[in-house]
Design an enzyme around this catalytic site. Structure first.
Site, PDB file in Angstrom:
ATOM      1  N   ARG A  85      -4.612  -6.293  -4.816  1.00 36.85           N
ATOM      2  CA  ARG A  85      -3.550  -5.759  -5.369  1.00 36.85           C
ATOM      3  C   ARG A  85      -3.089  -4.163  -5.087  1.00 36.85           C
ATOM      4  NH1 ARG A  85      -0.180  -8.131  -9.024  1.00 36.85           N
ATOM      5  NH2 ARG A  85       1.415  -6.906 -10.043  1.00 36.85           N
ATOM      6  N   TYR A  86      -4.297  -3.571  -5.139  1.00 41.04           N
ATOM      7  CA  TYR A  86      -4.094  -1.804  -4.956  1.00 41.04           C
ATOM      8  C   TYR A  86      -3.471  -1.719  -3.588  1.00 41.04           C
ATOM      9  CZ  TYR A  86      -5.850   2.817  -3.893  1.00 41.04           C
ATOM     10  OH  TYR A  86      -5.984   4.040  -3.479  1.00 41.04           O
ATOM     11  N   MET A  87      -4.117  -2.420  -2.778  1.00 38.16           N
ATOM     12  CA  MET A  87      -3.951  -2.127  -0.950  1.00 38.16           C
ATOM     13  C   MET A  87      -2.401  -2.664  -0.858  1.00 38.16           C
ATOM     14  SD  MET A  87      -6.475  -0.681   0.166  1.00 38.16           S
ATOM     15  CE  MET A  87      -6.113  -1.106   1.811  1.00 38.16           C
TER      16      MET A  87
ATOM     17  N   ALA B 251      -8.252  -7.119  -8.114  1.00 42.04           N
ATOM     18  CA  ALA B 251      -7.780  -5.755  -8.477  1.00 42.04           C
ATOM     19  C   ALA B 251      -7.552  -4.806  -7.084  1.00 42.04           C
ATOM     20  CB  ALA B 251      -8.387  -5.284  -9.502  1.00 42.04           C
TER      21      ALA B 251
ATOM     22  N   LYS C 132      -0.023  -0.193  -2.272  1.00 38.63           N
ATOM     23  CA  LYS C 132       0.153   1.015  -1.409  1.00 38.63           C
ATOM     24  C   LYS C 132       0.991   0.915  -0.298  1.00 38.63           C
ATOM     25  CE  LYS C 132      -2.490   4.348  -3.391  1.00 38.63           C
ATOM     26  NZ  LYS C 132      -1.762   5.654  -3.875  1.00 38.63           N
TER      27      LYS C 132
END
Length: 220
Positions: free
Chosen positions: A129-131, A126, A134
């Site tokens: 995926r956030y990175m 998770a 961004k």
């Protein structure tokens, strides 16, 4: 300044709004819950009911119309579903940028993240995926014709701000208080020549006003 914030109830966004209001500026933003509106109103921050994901570009443009700048500091941050991370962190800034263009608001500040954030740790899928989302948001924003500014703070803490930072084009990822990130963003909003740049900021020894002034002077 009239500043429209997405993420106005969040850790950094709330601090930006409160500092702007205290200085006599006019921050406003969207909130999803009445208790958020009440808490912000107590600090002199105006809000309107709304949600970045569910609102159309036209609706967002109408909400920000008349603003001098927009600040995007929202983030699902991998805390919710992968879909929420994509829609908020990945697609949200591009959607807001389209609305800003429609509303005639050129100044756009995106609060992002160091690419190497916590690379020394083994983070879960998770977070990875956030990175990715961004970075996707950054790549979309730099292709717009807006006067964008991307600010990458290092690991955020809730410690009281020191009023001092290390600000530049490339910095080592350490830690920084949310108070100091917010104060840096407020100072950058007052430096219109600093645009179409990616800046990184960590805790450091330089007073925030001096750090922004030095960056402004170096790039003129």
């Amino acid at each position: 300044m009239k500043v429209f914030l997405i993420g106005v109830a969040g850790g950094v966004g709330r601090r930006v709004a409160e500092q702007l209001a205290k200085a006599g500026d006019e921050p406003t933003g969207l909130v999803r819950r009445p208790e958020q509106a009440a808490a912000l109103a107590a600090s002199g921050v105006q809000t309107a009911a709304g949600d970045l994901v569910s609102m159309s570009v036209d609706e967002l443009a109408e909400a920000m119309r008349g603003s001098d700048a927009v600040v995007f500091s929202a983030g699902a941050g991998g805390r919710d579903s992968d879909d929420a991370t994509t829609r908020v962190d990945g697609d949200g800034p591009g959607k807001l940028a389209a609305a800003a263009k429609l509303a005639g608001v050129r100044r756009f500040v995106l609060v992002s993240v160091f690419p190497e954030a916590w690379r020394e740790r083994r983070m879960d899928a998770a977070f990875e995926r956030y990175m990715v989302q961004k970075k996707k948001a950054e790549t979309h924003l730099v292709l717009t014709g807006l006067d964008w500014l991307i600010v990458r703070p290092s690991a955020l803490t809730n410690e009281p701000g020191t009023g001092r930072v290390d600000l530049g084009l490339a910095k080592t990822h350490t830690e920084i208080a949310r108070d100091d990130v917010a104060a840096t963003i407020v100072a950058l909003l007052r430096a219109p020549h600093l645009k179409r740049l990616i800046l990184e900021v960590t805790g450091g020894p330089t007073p925030i006003a001096d750090a922004v002034e030095a960056m402004d002077g170096a790039l003129r």
